[in-house]
Design an enzyme around this catalytic site. Sequence first.
Site, PDB file in Angstrom:
ATOM      1  N   HIS A  77       0.728  -1.308   0.101  1.00 10.67           N
ATOM      2  CA  HIS A  77      -0.067   0.221   0.012  1.00 10.67           C
ATOM      3  C   HIS A  77       0.865   1.271   0.169  1.00 10.67           C
ATOM      4  O   HIS A  77       0.380   2.342  -0.157  1.00 10.67           O
ATOM      5  CB  HIS A  77      -0.783   0.219   1.189  1.00 10.67           C
ATOM      6  CG  HIS A  77      -2.137  -1.041   1.250  1.00 10.67           C
ATOM      7  ND1 HIS A  77      -2.813  -1.356   0.156  1.00 10.67           N
ATOM      8  CD2 HIS A  77      -2.349  -1.911   1.991  1.00 10.67           C
ATOM      9  CE1 HIS A  77      -3.593  -2.380   0.487  1.00 10.67           C
ATOM     10  NE2 HIS A  77      -3.588  -2.820   1.540  1.00 10.67           N
ATOM     11  N   ASP A 109      -4.619 -12.999   3.342  1.00  9.93           N
ATOM     12  CA  ASP A 109      -5.901 -12.635   3.997  1.00  9.93           C
ATOM     13  C   ASP A 109      -7.050 -12.863   3.112  1.00  9.93           C
ATOM     14  O   ASP A 109      -8.032 -12.577   3.564  1.00  9.93           O
ATOM     15  CB  ASP A 109      -5.712 -11.373   4.501  1.00  9.93           C
ATOM     16  CG  ASP A 109      -5.236 -10.131   3.334  1.00  9.93           C
ATOM     17  OD1 ASP A 109      -4.870 -10.511   2.322  1.00  9.93           O
ATOM     18  OD2 ASP A 109      -5.104  -8.953   3.660  1.00  9.93           O
TER      19      ASP A 109
END
Length: 347
Positions: free
Chosen positions: A163, A288
């Site tokens: 990110h 995830d």
Amino acid sequence: MLTFYNEHHAQHRGRFEMFRGELTPCFEKPERADMVVAELGRRGLGQIVTPHGVPLVSLERIHTPRYLHFLRGAWNDWVALDPANAGKDAFPSVWPIRGLRADVEPDNFTARMGLYSMDSGTPLTAGTWVAAKTGADCAVNAAHALRLGERGTFALTRPPGHHAGADFFGGYCFLNNAALAAQHLLDDGAKRVGILDIDYHHGNGTQSIFYGRGDVLFASIHADPRTEFPFYLGHADETGEGAGAGCNMNLPLPAGSSSAQWFAALETACLKLASYRPDALVVSLGVDTFAGDPLSHFALQSADFLRVGERIAHLGMPTVFVLEGGYAVGEIGINVVNVLEGFETAA
């Protein structure tokens, strides 16, 4: 599988994060990496080594000098405001959104922190710089090891990186390890590099860094940004621009997607990568996508991660894996190492 392990990762230990409007204990915590290194040791899946330090100029191949200067000194600046801040994590609270200037760096620390951040959920701590820099060392070392003959390497580090943009942090990320690995592969002689991001959340930082370049293909399978973080990037119509036109592939899936839907997207991404014919591959390895993850809404089971590694291996490319997300701490070691084992044992 040669693993470069960040022994300093636990120096970044956030107390709280802002999650859905409330302060809550951090999901991104040192136990994540601890569980992975323990599982690697249990299975004996190759050698685990510490990285050599890389010069800051290597980071400047991806991140702006202004941002790196801020990040290196941010904790000292925070404590200089008030010695009591040593017992608190630092969070941004103001941002230069549309119509405001970002070219002038403010003197005020809070304003500077907002200039270089994208959210209020990423605490900056006393050990953030050391942990992030050593993680970057792991990524660059893992990339360089491919040139020395390794078929597959793993940068086992946290905080994660995908990110983080050229000049901002957020989404638990400070330095973009996958981007640094890809750039080092190019600097080491590769003509073209592929990046496959399989984290539940779109790697907005990686996309933004390479969006206008034709020497890196970025392919990402992730949850639809209309409902899931990072929200403002990751749509299917983002395909690259300028020299990078056609070198960006986003495969957003709705929350609740089945493993069959996810693997269909993986096949699409792999076909795109194969047609691009990169000299090497970087995998942003987020797990995830696991059905039991507390932050995510996909349905992969632990056994599915073996299949993921096998499919990546069948691309036949020298590959760097870089740890990203995965917040089901009890299962993260099994899921990550299943990918690596699937890659290692594939015919």
